[in-house]
Design an enzyme around this catalytic site. Structure first.
Site, PDB file in Angstrom:
ATOM      1  N   GLY A 297      29.418  74.817  45.083  1.00  0.00           N
ATOM      2  CA  GLY A 297      30.439  75.842  45.354  1.00  0.00           C
ATOM      3  C   GLY A 297      31.233  76.145  44.102  1.00  0.00           C
ATOM      4  O   GLY A 297      31.555  77.303  43.819  1.00  0.00           O
TER       5      GLY A 297
ATOM      6  N   PHE B 151      33.458  86.652  39.371  1.00  0.00           N
ATOM      7  CA  PHE B 151      32.492  85.766  40.021  1.00  0.00           C
ATOM      8  C   PHE B 151      31.375  86.564  40.670  1.00  0.00           C
ATOM      9  O   PHE B 151      30.572  86.090  41.379  1.00  0.00           O
ATOM     10  CB  PHE B 151      33.180  84.870  41.049  1.00  0.00           C
ATOM     11  CG  PHE B 151      34.396  84.170  40.470  1.00  0.00           C
ATOM     12  CD1 PHE B 151      34.344  83.622  39.203  1.00  0.00           C
ATOM     13  CD2 PHE B 151      35.567  84.088  41.179  1.00  0.00           C
ATOM     14  CE1 PHE B 151      35.447  83.007  38.657  1.00  0.00           C
ATOM     15  CE2 PHE B 151      36.687  83.458  40.647  1.00  0.00           C
ATOM     16  CZ  PHE B 151      36.617  82.926  39.385  1.00  0.00           C
TER      17      PHE B 151
ATOM     18  N   TRP C 232      29.137  78.192  41.872  1.00  0.00           N
ATOM     19  CA  TRP C 232      29.034  79.561  42.390  1.00  0.00           C
ATOM     20  C   TRP C 232      30.152  80.430  41.815  1.00  0.00           C
ATOM     21  O   TRP C 232      29.963  81.597  41.510  1.00  0.00           O
ATOM     22  CB  TRP C 232      29.123  79.543  43.920  1.00  0.00           C
ATOM     23  CG  TRP C 232      29.151  80.913  44.531  1.00  0.00           C
ATOM     24  CD1 TRP C 232      28.086  81.693  44.865  1.00  0.00           C
ATOM     25  CD2 TRP C 232      30.311  81.679  44.895  1.00  0.00           C
ATOM     26  NE1 TRP C 232      28.502  82.887  45.401  1.00  0.00           N
ATOM     27  CE2 TRP C 232      29.876  82.902  45.425  1.00  0.00           C
ATOM     28  CE3 TRP C 232      31.685  81.446  44.809  1.00  0.00           C
ATOM     29  CZ2 TRP C 232      30.746  83.900  45.883  1.00  0.00           C
ATOM     30  CZ3 TRP C 232      32.557  82.426  45.256  1.00  0.00           C
ATOM     31  CH2 TRP C 232      32.080  83.629  45.785  1.00  0.00           C
ATOM     32  N   HIS C 233      31.333  79.789  41.654  1.00  0.00           N
ATOM     33  CA  HIS C 233      32.471  80.560  41.145  1.00  0.00           C
ATOM     34  C   HIS C 233      32.266  81.000  39.696  1.00  0.00           C
ATOM     35  O   HIS C 233      32.721  82.063  39.302  1.00  0.00           O
ATOM     36  CB  HIS C 233      33.761  79.745  41.252  1.00  0.00           C
ATOM     37  CG  HIS C 233      34.321  79.746  42.630  1.00  0.00           C
ATOM     38  ND1 HIS C 233      33.917  78.863  43.598  1.00  0.00           N
ATOM     39  CD2 HIS C 233      35.244  80.542  43.227  1.00  0.00           C
ATOM     40  CE1 HIS C 233      34.575  79.110  44.719  1.00  0.00           C
ATOM     41  NE2 HIS C 233      35.383  80.129  44.526  1.00  0.00           N
ATOM     42  N   GLY C 234      31.638  80.172  38.923  1.00  0.00           N
ATOM     43  CA  GLY C 234      31.450  80.553  37.537  1.00  0.00           C
ATOM     44  C   GLY C 234      30.514  79.597  36.847  1.00  0.00           C
ATOM     45  O   GLY C 234      30.467  78.412  37.171  1.00  0.00           O
TER      46      GLY C 234
END
Lengths: 475, 374
Positions: A317, A475, A320-322
């Site tokens: 997770g 993102f 996923w953001h960066g």
């Protein structure tokens, strides 16, 4: 096109008028699809092809999954997952892996080339959305959409295209199957939602952001108190920025006659990390839960495996953001917090059982536990935001060290930032004390027009000068 | 509740909202005022007795004194026999020296309270011996200052045009680029189109119109874009570079203009002149502490020319750096950012102290010696 731009408000006006004029569902969907692609092309038209490619692949794959049997299903699911994750991996993580390899190989005298790949805006969001669609079809939870235009609209629907909320096909496609009823109250409620989002973004988040950007650009120049204030300010900024975006998205959808799921429920009132994730970016949390955590085994395979699953889910997770190590560590940090929180919950339950048995559990004891839980959760979340906001893992660690060990430098307490943070506390308290209806400014209450005029006026008069895109656009 | 009643509520409620916005706006909004030509200075200034609000960086309200001077309400004219004798407060009455301070927005100091501006600090630090007249306006450069000096020198007392008494001219130099511009002897001063509207329309309306009309990034007229973009990175690059303000001319041209401007100053006034160099450094730029002065080379030349004309130059770079090293930033405000922007109360104090020391120890003592010799 960004929700806070004047161009968007004009675009929205035209689209609302045009959709009202549409007499058939087909016309409406075609119009909204064209509008959504225009909305996306406004940022960079070159990436419309990518969006279309992803749409076509998932449209075809889902239909094939539904009609195929046995290995064929898996094969088509593989194509869908491969193409979606492949695109996401290439555009989002290629630079990261090449740079990480370069850092690793540098000391050995080996060098790697560099790639300059632009991250298409919203790719993380629409990829997750389309993935959930094919996975739901594969699991037999959803029937594939027959109409390509309707499916393409689901993927590209402009209110949620670039930064969510991550709406599942099972939530939106049924709404697309019927003509929305016209309702003045719903329209009003949607417009209030948009106004609320604009106020959150422009007047609160952007104001906090001015301070945050300066301090995070050179944290070594400021003393530890200022760094703590900047961290809290960032907590406020990212919350108002992202929840502001979500409010506008939900409001616009509502004005068009559709309903989006909630994405935030005052996360800073959470008394445990698990509760925080039930209140923060809720659509991502449930996506990770349903398509990652549970398939990994969830909490069904023993305590140790559960902790591992939690940590791995949050680590992914975070990525996923960066595509950067500080995002990965932010995910790990929250994964560990969730694991510890889970252990803490086990102890708490045990104590509660004992207390219930001895009838010594009192209200002050419950309140005390909650306050301690809230303080610890806020500490975990705030320190996590340092990892999230920093430009690199190095910077984050240095800043955290200065915050904890104390450090000299500029002592800066901007009154405006303190004021906005105080407002955030008041807003959370109002919500917690259940004065929520008043905050929605019902059309028939005397204070609604006064508050609405004040908010619109404040937006025009007191918006910070400069251009600040939404934080989650990256993102 | 029926729709007619809802509608009535909304009309009344909106009016109440607008009233509330208007009433509270002076707390947060700057004021807009029409300027007028001052016959003594010959330039556009704010009207005497008005209050000018500034609401960014430091929040302050400036009282405009005679001759459009920000925060200064007293001056002695050439025909006054006794310094400050005309209905002046006690501290002004004892001022036996009067200087004009020339500068731009840094000297104007609308972001600090009147008592913290440079001119009142000069008066206080000199224990009332030096009265300083701030002839500064935002955006001014040497052409504006030289024009005003020329104008002051040309005033004819017989015609009732009484210029202020001037014992020295003090120039606050925060940007040498203010002196590296081509010489313009004739300046045309006229109100900007529509400026008269400032007197008639409340600031809240003007600010709203300005925010809607202007592009927040460039400050130019807002241009709406509806065309899709074909290369977002190129577009962003353009945006980033469009905001850069490069100085005009080559180094050679700039030094040539500088020499000509100082020569012009030497021609138009025989009064003693003094320069205080307080560049915008140290500064915090993109999170980095920057102590170097980008204009150091030009300053060396500037000092050399001033030396040739016998004008003292006070270099405040070291003092400013010492102040920063002690954790006290001379520029920046709690509401804005430290290390950038205008001088704050502390910065003004350092500058005022330097002016007083320079005037008392060198300029005026030399003048006294010269008078004694005569």
């Amino acid at each position: 096109m960004i929700f806070t731009q004047l161009e968007f408000l004009l675009f929205l006006g035209v689209i609302l008028a045009a959709t009202w004029a549409c007499r058939s569902l087909r016309q409406r969907h075609a119009l909204l699809l064209v509008a959504s692609y225009y909305f996306y092309a406004y940022w960079d038209a070159r990436f419309c092809g990518l969006l279309l490619f992803s749409t076509v692949v998932d449209y075809v794959a889902a239909r094939r999954i539904a009609s195929a049997k046995g290995a064929g299903k898996r094969w088509w699911l593989g194509i869908s997952l491969g193409s979606n994750l492949g695109l996401l991996g290439f555009f989002k993580y290629c630079n990261f892996f090449v740079e990480s390899a370069a850092e690793l190989l540098g000391p050995l005298g080996l060098s790697t080339g560099t790639l300059n790949i632009i991250l298409p805006v919203g790719i993380s969001f629409y990829t997750f959305q389309t993935l959930s669609y094919t996975l739901d079809v594969f699991r037999g939870k959803l029937k594939p959409e027959r109409n390509f235009v309707t499916f393409a609209l689901y993927v590209a629907f402009f209110p949620q295209l670039v930064a969510g909320p991550i709406v599942r096909a099972s939530e939106l496609l049924p709404q697309f199957s019927r003509m929305p009823t016209r309702s003045g109250r719903r329209f009003y409620s949607g417009s209030q939602c948009v106004l609320r989002g604009l106020v959150k973004k422009v007047l609160l988040a952007d104001r906090l952001g001015e301070f945050v950007d300066i301090v995070f650009a050179g944290p070594e120049l400021y003393d530890s108190t200022t760094l703590w204030l900047a961290t809290l300010a960032y907590a406020g900024q990212i919350y108002y920025d992202f929840s502001g975006y979500t409010d506008i998205a939900i409001g616009v959808a509502k004005m068009l006659g559709y309903r989006f799921p909630r994405n935030f429920r005052h996360p800073y009132l959470a008394t445990s990390p698990a509760q925080f994730w039930h209140r923060w970016h809720m659509t991502l949390s449930r996506w990770l839960r349903d398509y990652l955590y549970i398939p990994l085994g969830g909490s069904r395979c023993g305590a140790l495996r559960t902790q591992f699953n939690l940590t791995l889910t949050m680590f992914l997770g975070g990525l996923w953001h960066g595509a950067a190590w500080h995002f990965a560590f932010w995910g790990l940090w929250h994964g560990m917090a969730l694991s510890l929180g889970r252990a803490g919950a086990w102890f708490r339950k045990k104590q509660e059982r004992q207390a219930a048995a001895s009838e010594t559990k009192s209200l002050p004891a419950i309140l005390f536990t909650r306050v301690i839980g809230w303080l610890l959760t806020m500490l975990v979340v705030s320190l996590g935001w340092v990892l999230f906001r920093a430009t690199s893992l190095d910077q984050a660690l240095q800043m955290l060290l200065r915050m904890v060990a104390g450090g000299d430098g500029i002592h800066w307490m901007p009154p405006l930032v303190l004021g906005v943070l105080a407002l955030m506390v008041v807003e959370h308290l109002v919500w917690a004390t259940r004065w929520r209806r008043a905050m929605r400014l019902p059309i028939d209450q005397w204070y609604s027009p006064v508050a609405t005029t004040l908010l619109i006026g404040a937006l025009i008069l007191y918006a910070p000068r400069g251009f600040s895109p939404f934080v989650y656009f990256q993102f | 509740m029926g729709w007619p009643r809802v509608l009535r509520n909304w009309i009344l409620g909106s009016l109440v909202g607008v009233c509330l916005l208007t009433v509270t706006s002076p707390i947060f909004l700057r004021s807009y005022q029409t300027r007028q030509i001052d016959p003594i200075r010959g330039v556009l200034v704010l009207e005497t007795g008005t209050h000018y609000r500034w609401r960014s960086e430091g929040y302050a309200t400036t009282t405009i004194g005679p001759l459009g001077m920000p925060g200064q309400n007293r001056y002695r004219s050439k025909i006054d026999p006794v310094p400050g004798n005309v209905n002046q407060p006690a501290d002004a009455r004892v001022a036996d020296r009067q200087v004009i301070l020339w500068g731009d927005s840094q000297l104007e100091g609308v972001c600090v309270a009147d008592r913290d501006k440079i001119a009142p600090q000069v008066l206080r630090q000199s224990r009332g011996r030096i009265n300083a007249l701030p002839f500064a306006s935002s955006g001014d450069n040497c052409n504006d200052w030289l024009f005003q000096i020329r104008h002051l020198e040309s005033l004819d007392p017989a015609a009732g045009q009484t210029a202020p008494a001037v014992d020295a001219h003090v120039f606050l130099v925060t940007e040498i680029s203010d002196w590296t511009v081509p010489v313009e002897r004739r300046l045309e001063f006229a109100l900007r189109p529509g400026e008269r509207v400032f007197d008639r329309v409340p600031a809240v309306v003007l600010q709203a119109a300005r925010n809607l009309w202007q592009d927040p990034l460039t400050g130019q007229r807002r241009r709406l874009r509806f065309m899709p973009c074909w290369n977002s990175t190129a577009d962003r690059g353009e945006l980033l570079t469009s905001g850069r303000g490069d100085s005009k001319g080559s180094f050679g041209e700039r030094t040539d203009w500088l020499a000509k401007q100082l020569a012009e100053l030497n021609t138009i006034t025989k009064q003693p002149c003094c320069f205080v160099y307080a560049p915008k450094s140290p500064a915090i730029i993109e999170g980095q502490l920057k102590s170097a002065d980008d204009w150091a080379a030009e300053f060396v030349l500037f000092s050399a020319i001033c030396d040739r004309y016998g004008w003292p130059v006070v270099d405040l770079r070291d003092l400013m750096q010492q102040s920063v090293a002690q954790g006290a930033w001379p520029r920046g405000f709690d509401n804005g950012q430290f290390g950038v922007g205008h001088y704050n109360q502390l910065g003004n104090q350092i500058i005022a102290q330097a002016i007083v020391e320079q005037l008392e120890t060198e300029l005026f003592s030399q003048a006294v010696n010269t008078q004694a010799k005569d």
